[in-house]
Scaffold this active site. Structure first.
Site, short mmCIF file in Angstrom:
data_model
loop_
_atom_site.label_atom_id
_atom_site.label_comp_id
_atom_site.label_asym_id
_atom_site.label_seq_id
_atom_site.Cartn_x
_atom_site.Cartn_y
_atom_site.Cartn_z
N LYS A 10 -12.40 -2.76 7.83
CA LYS A 10 -11.40 -3.45 8.64
C LYS A 10 -11.94 -3.41 10.06
O LYS A 10 -12.25 -4.32 10.84
CB LYS A 10 -9.92 -2.98 8.54
CG LYS A 10 -9.40 -3.36 7.07
CD LYS A 10 -7.93 -2.72 6.56
CE LYS A 10 -7.64 -2.77 5.31
NZ LYS A 10 -7.67 -4.14 4.66
N ASP A 62 -1.39 6.48 6.80
CA ASP A 62 -2.62 5.21 6.47
C ASP A 62 -2.82 4.54 7.75
O ASP A 62 -1.95 3.94 8.14
CB ASP A 62 -2.25 4.69 5.35
CG ASP A 62 -3.27 3.46 4.93
OD1 ASP A 62 -4.16 3.21 5.52
OD2 ASP A 62 -2.89 2.87 3.82
N TRP A 66 0.73 -1.33 0.09
CA TRP A 66 0.11 0.18 0.04
C TRP A 66 0.80 1.24 -0.03
O TRP A 66 0.52 2.05 -0.64
CB TRP A 66 -1.11 -0.23 1.23
CG TRP A 66 -1.92 -1.20 1.15
CD1 TRP A 66 -1.89 -2.23 2.11
CD2 TRP A 66 -2.74 -1.32 -0.18
NE1 TRP A 66 -2.69 -3.33 1.48
CE2 TRP A 66 -3.37 -2.78 0.43
CE3 TRP A 66 -3.21 -1.00 -1.22
CZ2 TRP A 66 -4.49 -3.06 -0.71
CZ3 TRP A 66 -4.18 -1.25 -2.00
CH2 TRP A 66 -4.69 -2.79 -1.66
#
Length: 362
Positions: A198, A174, A102
């Site tokens: 999540k 993030d 990511w």
């Protein structure tokens, strides 16, 4: 009803009591005579939902008044573009820590708008550790410093104690896979973002928390919908937001609050992770893939000696009600994601099953 223990990396397991509350309110929310799914985002009833969710999140994360909370769409992948478009606005430079897939995608997107300086990377060993950060490699003229706090695929994380001092350069982080799962001082960051799927709720909404002085300096060609200022001015109601996902996230925020808040969730998550990691450290068959000091509380990758055993374990685990344990293709093996909604009972039962599997497959 026979619910499984869902170890998916996302979309992931949700708290049962939240699902049941949403189920109860699905057809008719309070006394409105309609579902939240049918409700106008311009109505007073919906404003209570979205602003109530914001207030609870602010309380949980101790978000100061000089930060704005936004409920956006497009997932983390859209944030990879929004961050440079809005923050890479003075010297067109940014520092990045490369710790997984990511962060690599974030780097690739940022390179479209300015110069990227990778200050540290763990790519040399398939991202199985957190690299040491050397402040002498930080660019003092960087517009922001980017890091991924929890690496969902590779199972590593930066705890709050390892957030670097960037000498005034705002940190953009993030937080998708560990928001509300471990405590962070939000004032260390200029911006954090998290996809909901999540730890916060169903897919569809992305939470952004941004310091107010970073809003309104976007590049001239930034599309209207990709300007933080657009959404900040309208309190996330510029266009129709993902109304139901925000409602559901609000229920999860209340659930975390009732559980004792982020500090209490972190303690539970540390206990869950210890159960699995202690087993892996003492197993002669299963092996964790992450350097122990950098292990994530949320995502634990592990492997068996052969691909055949990996496949056998995944199949037998599924038959016993432990699902979505297959690891990411770049790591292989298995990955157990233990987000807030995963009860410690689920991790203990998984470890019990792993012990039996080891005895039967020596």
């Amino acid at each position: 009803m026979n619910r499984v223990f869902n170890f998916s990396a996302g979309p992931s397991m949700l708290p049962l009591e939240v699902l049941e509350k949403a189920q109860k309110e699905f057809v008719c929310y309070k006394n409105t005579g309609m579902s939240v799914m049918e409700m106008s985002h311009r109505s007073k009833d919906y404003e209570e939902i979205i602003f109530g969710a914001e207030a609870t999140l602010r309380e949980l994360m101790a978000i100061p008044d000089n930060y704005t909370v936004l409920f956006l769409q497009g997932g983390g992948s859209t944030q990879f573009a929004m961050i440079p478009l809005n923050l890479m606005n003075k010297n067109n430079k940014a520092d990045f820590v490369k710790t997984g897939q990511w962060s690599k995608k974030a780097i690739s997107e940022a390179e479209r708008y300015g110069k990227v300086n990778v200050v540290a990377s763990s790519e040399d060993t398939v991202f199985n550790y957190i690299p040491e950060l050397d402040p002498s490699k930080f660019d003092k003229e960087a517009d922001y410093f980017y890091m991924t706090l929890n690496n969902t695929i590779y199972g590593t994380h930066f705890p709050d104690s390892k957030i670097p001092d960037t000498n005034g350069v705002p940190i953009a982080a993030d937080m998708s896979s560990n928001i509300l799962a471990e405590k962070y001082d939000i004032t260390k960051f200029g911006l954090v973002f998290a996809g909901a799927q999540k730890n916060l709720g169903p897919a569809g909404v992305t939470v952004v928390i941004i310091r107010n002085d970073l809003i309104g300096n976007e590049m001239d060609f930034t599309p209207t919908m990709l300007k933080y200022s657009t959404h900040a001015k309208e309190r996330s109601l510029y266009n129709t937001p993902p109304t139901y996902s925000i409602y559901f996230a609000g229920l999860v925020f209340e659930w975390v609050k009732n559980m004792g808040g982020v500090e209490a969730m972190q303690k539970i998550n540390e206990e869950k992770a210890a159960v699995l990691y202690d087993f892996l450290d003492n197993s002669k068959l299963f092996k964790g893939t992450v350097v122990p000091k950098d292990r994530s509380l949320m995502n634990a990758p592990f492997v068996l000696p052969t691909e055949e055993l990996n496949a056998k374990f995944i199949a037998e685990a599924k038959a016993k009600g432990f699902v979505n344990l297959k690891g990411h293709r770049t790591v292989g093996g298995m990955r157990a994601s233990m987000y807030n909604a995963m009860p410690i009972e689920g991790v203990k039962k998984l470890v019990e099953f792993m012990g039996k599997f080891e005895l039967e497959n020596k």
